[in-house]
Design a protein around this motif. Sequence first.
Motif, PDB file in Angstrom:
ATOM      1  N   GLU A 183      -7.600   7.552  16.629  1.00 28.73           N
ATOM      2  CA  GLU A 183      -7.158   8.213  16.809  1.00 28.73           C
ATOM      3  C   GLU A 183      -5.012   7.335  16.130  1.00 28.73           C
ATOM      4  O   GLU A 183      -4.363   7.622  16.694  1.00 28.73           O
ATOM      5  CB  GLU A 183      -7.060   7.294  18.181  1.00 28.73           C
ATOM      6  N   GLN A 184      -5.507   6.542  15.689  1.00 34.22           N
ATOM      7  CA  GLN A 184      -3.941   5.387  14.885  1.00 34.22           C
ATOM      8  C   GLN A 184      -4.837   4.818  13.838  1.00 34.22           C
ATOM      9  O   GLN A 184      -4.037   3.938  13.425  1.00 34.22           O
ATOM     10  CB  GLN A 184      -4.420   4.066  15.811  1.00 34.22           C
ATOM     11  N   ARG A 185      -4.690   6.226  13.141  1.00 31.17           N
ATOM     12  CA  ARG A 185      -5.364   5.661  11.408  1.00 31.17           C
ATOM     13  C   ARG A 185      -4.254   4.867  11.048  1.00 31.17           C
ATOM     14  O   ARG A 185      -4.214   3.789  10.023  1.00 31.17           O
ATOM     15  CB  ARG A 185      -6.048   6.841  10.423  1.00 31.17           C
ATOM     16  N   GLN A 186      -2.390   5.559  11.043  1.00 30.36           N
ATOM     17  CA  GLN A 186      -1.456   4.941  10.684  1.00 30.36           C
ATOM     18  C   GLN A 186      -1.269   3.762  10.667  1.00 30.36           C
ATOM     19  O   GLN A 186      -0.621   2.726  10.531  1.00 30.36           O
ATOM     20  CB  GLN A 186      -0.709   6.382  10.668  1.00 30.36           C
ATOM     21  N   PRO A 235      -0.825 -11.671 -10.571  1.00 31.16           N
ATOM     22  CA  PRO A 235      -2.150 -11.484  -9.482  1.00 31.16           C
ATOM     23  C   PRO A 235      -0.724 -10.737  -8.349  1.00 31.16           C
ATOM     24  O   PRO A 235      -2.115 -10.174  -7.565  1.00 31.16           O
ATOM     25  CB  PRO A 235      -1.748 -13.625  -8.434  1.00 31.16           C
ATOM     26  N   ALA A 236       0.450 -10.908  -7.970  1.00 23.27           N
ATOM     27  CA  ALA A 236       0.744 -10.205  -7.278  1.00 23.27           C
ATOM     28  C   ALA A 236       0.906  -8.716  -6.349  1.00 23.27           C
ATOM     29  O   ALA A 236       0.868  -7.926  -5.974  1.00 23.27           O
ATOM     30  CB  ALA A 236       2.192 -10.936  -6.456  1.00 23.27           C
ATOM     31  N   TYR A 237       0.704  -7.976  -8.413  1.00 19.80           N
ATOM     32  CA  TYR A 237       0.667  -7.101  -8.566  1.00 19.80           C
ATOM     33  C   TYR A 237      -0.759  -6.495  -8.367  1.00 19.80           C
ATOM     34  O   TYR A 237      -1.037  -5.090  -7.907  1.00 19.80           O
ATOM     35  CB  TYR A 237       1.074  -6.022  -9.918  1.00 19.80           C
ATOM     36  N   PHE A 238      -1.480  -7.229  -8.837  1.00 16.31           N
ATOM     37  CA  PHE A 238      -3.499  -6.952  -8.166  1.00 16.31           C
ATOM     38  C   PHE A 238      -3.192  -7.080  -6.438  1.00 16.31           C
ATOM     39  O   PHE A 238      -3.953  -5.945  -6.144  1.00 16.31           O
ATOM     40  CB  PHE A 238      -3.903  -8.463  -8.852  1.00 16.31           C
ATOM     41  N   VAL A 239      -2.823  -8.092  -5.933  1.00 14.86           N
ATOM     42  CA  VAL A 239      -2.924  -7.456  -4.532  1.00 14.86           C
ATOM     43  C   VAL A 239      -1.921  -5.971  -3.718  1.00 14.86           C
ATOM     44  O   VAL A 239      -2.991  -5.447  -2.962  1.00 14.86           O
ATOM     45  CB  VAL A 239      -2.487  -9.202  -4.140  1.00 14.86           C
ATOM     46  N   ALA A 240      -1.254  -6.695  -4.360  1.00 13.09           N
ATOM     47  CA  ALA A 240      -0.310  -4.756  -3.969  1.00 13.09           C
ATOM     48  C   ALA A 240      -1.367  -3.765  -4.038  1.00 13.09           C
ATOM     49  O   ALA A 240      -1.613  -2.574  -3.071  1.00 13.09           O
ATOM     50  CB  ALA A 240       1.003  -5.125  -5.213  1.00 13.09           C
ATOM     51  N   ALA A 241      -1.844  -3.580  -5.331  1.00 19.18           N
ATOM     52  CA  ALA A 241      -2.709  -2.598  -5.831  1.00 19.18           C
ATOM     53  C   ALA A 241      -4.091  -2.595  -5.201  1.00 19.18           C
ATOM     54  O   ALA A 241      -4.597  -1.468  -4.167  1.00 19.18           O
ATOM     55  CB  ALA A 241      -3.263  -3.080  -7.361  1.00 19.18           C
ATOM     56  N   LEU A 242      -4.576  -3.683  -4.184  1.00 27.18           N
ATOM     57  CA  LEU A 242      -5.585  -3.534  -3.940  1.00 27.18           C
ATOM     58  C   LEU A 242      -5.729  -3.725  -2.101  1.00 27.18           C
ATOM     59  O   LEU A 242      -6.744  -2.493  -1.717  1.00 27.18           O
ATOM     60  CB  LEU A 242      -6.434  -4.987  -3.730  1.00 27.18           C
ATOM     61  N   ALA A 243      -4.053  -3.052  -1.740  1.00 28.74           N
ATOM     62  CA  ALA A 243      -3.582  -3.556  -0.624  1.00 28.74           C
ATOM     63  C   ALA A 243      -3.859  -2.121   0.246  1.00 28.74           C
ATOM     64  O   ALA A 243      -3.828  -1.107   0.662  1.00 28.74           O
ATOM     65  CB  ALA A 243      -2.885  -4.118  -0.312  1.00 28.74           C
ATOM     66  N   PHE A 279      -5.166   3.720   1.721  1.00 33.55           N
ATOM     67  CA  PHE A 279      -5.398   5.004   1.508  1.00 33.55           C
ATOM     68  C   PHE A 279      -6.612   5.534   1.625  1.00 33.55           C
ATOM     69  O   PHE A 279      -7.217   6.559   2.056  1.00 33.55           O
ATOM     70  CB  PHE A 279      -5.235   5.587  -0.120  1.00 33.55           C
ATOM     71  N   ALA A 280      -7.147   4.160   1.171  1.00 27.68           N
ATOM     72  CA  ALA A 280      -9.279   4.645   2.331  1.00 27.68           C
ATOM     73  C   ALA A 280      -9.214   4.599   3.986  1.00 27.68           C
ATOM     74  O   ALA A 280      -9.999   5.397   4.488  1.00 27.68           O
ATOM     75  CB  ALA A 280      -9.998   3.447   1.670  1.00 27.68           C
ATOM     76  N   ILE A 281      -8.456   3.869   4.776  1.00 34.45           N
ATOM     77  CA  ILE A 281      -8.398   3.960   6.005  1.00 34.45           C
ATOM     78  C   ILE A 281      -7.534   4.834   6.567  1.00 34.45           C
ATOM     79  O   ILE A 281      -8.174   5.587   7.033  1.00 34.45           O
ATOM     80  CB  ILE A 281      -7.554   2.212   6.114  1.00 34.45           C
ATOM     81  N   GLN A 282      -7.482   5.370   5.668  1.00 31.88           N
ATOM     82  CA  GLN A 282      -6.203   6.864   6.039  1.00 31.88           C
ATOM     83  C   GLN A 282      -7.354   7.927   5.898  1.00 31.88           C
ATOM     84  O   GLN A 282      -7.204   8.521   7.018  1.00 31.88           O
ATOM     85  CB  GLN A 282      -5.013   7.359   5.006  1.00 31.88           C
ATOM     86  N   ARG A 283      -7.489   7.913   4.226  1.00 32.24           N
ATOM     87  CA  ARG A 283      -8.872   8.903   4.669  1.00 32.24           C
ATOM     88  C   ARG A 283     -10.163   9.222   5.676  1.00 32.24           C
ATOM     89  O   ARG A 283     -10.192  10.065   5.418  1.00 32.24           O
ATOM     90  CB  ARG A 283      -8.884   8.857   3.245  1.00 32.24           C
ATOM     91  N   MET A 284     -10.695   8.060   5.987  1.00 33.18           N
ATOM     92  CA  MET A 284     -11.207   7.351   6.500  1.00 33.18           C
ATOM     93  C   MET A 284     -11.148   8.309   8.030  1.00 33.18           C
ATOM     94  O   MET A 284     -11.652   9.143   8.978  1.00 33.18           O
ATOM     95  CB  MET A 284     -12.046   6.452   6.797  1.00 33.18           C
ATOM     96  N   GLY A 285      -9.866   7.981   8.591  1.00 34.25           N
ATOM     97  CA  GLY A 285      -9.442   8.394  10.140  1.00 34.25           C
ATOM     98  C   GLY A 285      -9.490   9.603   9.683  1.00 34.25           C
ATOM     99  O   GLY A 285      -9.570  10.787  10.669  1.00 34.25           O
ATOM    100  N   TRP A 286      -8.460  10.391   8.358  1.00 36.92           N
ATOM    101  CA  TRP A 286      -8.030  11.572   8.549  1.00 36.92           C
ATOM    102  C   TRP A 286     -10.401  12.850   8.788  1.00 36.92           C
ATOM    103  O   TRP A 286     -10.467  13.371   8.902  1.00 36.92           O
ATOM    104  CB  TRP A 286      -7.781  12.459   6.907  1.00 36.92           C
ATOM    105  N   LYS A 287     -10.734  12.608   8.400  1.00 38.69           N
ATOM    106  CA  LYS A 287     -11.839  12.821   7.885  1.00 38.69           C
ATOM    107  C   LYS A 287     -12.534  12.872   9.228  1.00 38.69           C
ATOM    108  O   LYS A 287     -13.361  13.873   9.820  1.00 38.69           O
ATOM    109  CB  LYS A 287     -12.653  12.392   6.903  1.00 38.69           C
ATOM    110  N   LEU A 288     -12.481  11.775  10.216  1.00 38.94           N
ATOM    111  CA  LEU A 288     -12.881  11.520  11.298  1.00 38.94           C
ATOM    112  C   LEU A 288     -12.525  12.159  12.614  1.00 38.94           C
ATOM    113  O   LEU A 288     -12.945  13.382  13.531  1.00 38.94           O
ATOM    114  CB  LEU A 288     -12.842   9.950  11.968  1.00 38.94           C
ATOM    115  N   GLN A 289     -11.401  12.954  11.985  1.00 40.64           N
ATOM    116  CA  GLN A 289     -10.014  13.730  12.654  1.00 40.64           C
ATOM    117  C   GLN A 289     -10.631  14.663  13.145  1.00 40.64           C
ATOM    118  O   GLN A 289     -10.178  15.760  14.106  1.00 40.64           O
ATOM    119  CB  GLN A 289      -8.508  12.996  12.798  1.00 40.64           C
TER     120      GLN A 289
END
Length: 129
Positions: free
Chosen positions: A64-67, A91-99, A104-114
């Motif tokens: 319902e609220q993936r975004q 290190p800051a750029y590494f954190v940015a890439a991980l975030a 994107f992974a959360i968005q994709r999981m929500g998209w598949k569930l929807q």
Amino acid sequence: MDIQELMLQAAEDELAEYRTEALRRQNLRRKLNFQMPAAERRTFLKELEEELSAGGMVAKILCEQRQAVALPLYGLCGLALLAGAIGYGVPAYFVAALAAVGAFAIQRMGWKLQSKLLLIQTMKEMETQ
């Protein structure tokens, strides 16, 4: 690719189009009627319902609220990019890439569930008619 994966892909394609829910279900209903017999549709419906119920509250929130769930990670990505530009470096750029990857992974999981939820609603609607 089996028929169930094709139907999940068709549901994802329907979500990508700018349409009303009724029109999405109508298009999916045509595809389901054409490609899946009724008995196979019922077993697929049970499998999808079990998958969604196994996810519990997390799956419901992601569907319902993936975004909204991914938004803090996008904020963290922006802050890390800003920190990297200020001078904190790699290190800051590494954190940015991980975030960004996490968001994107959360968005994709929500998209598949929807898309699974759209398929469930469509098949239930087909059974009642």
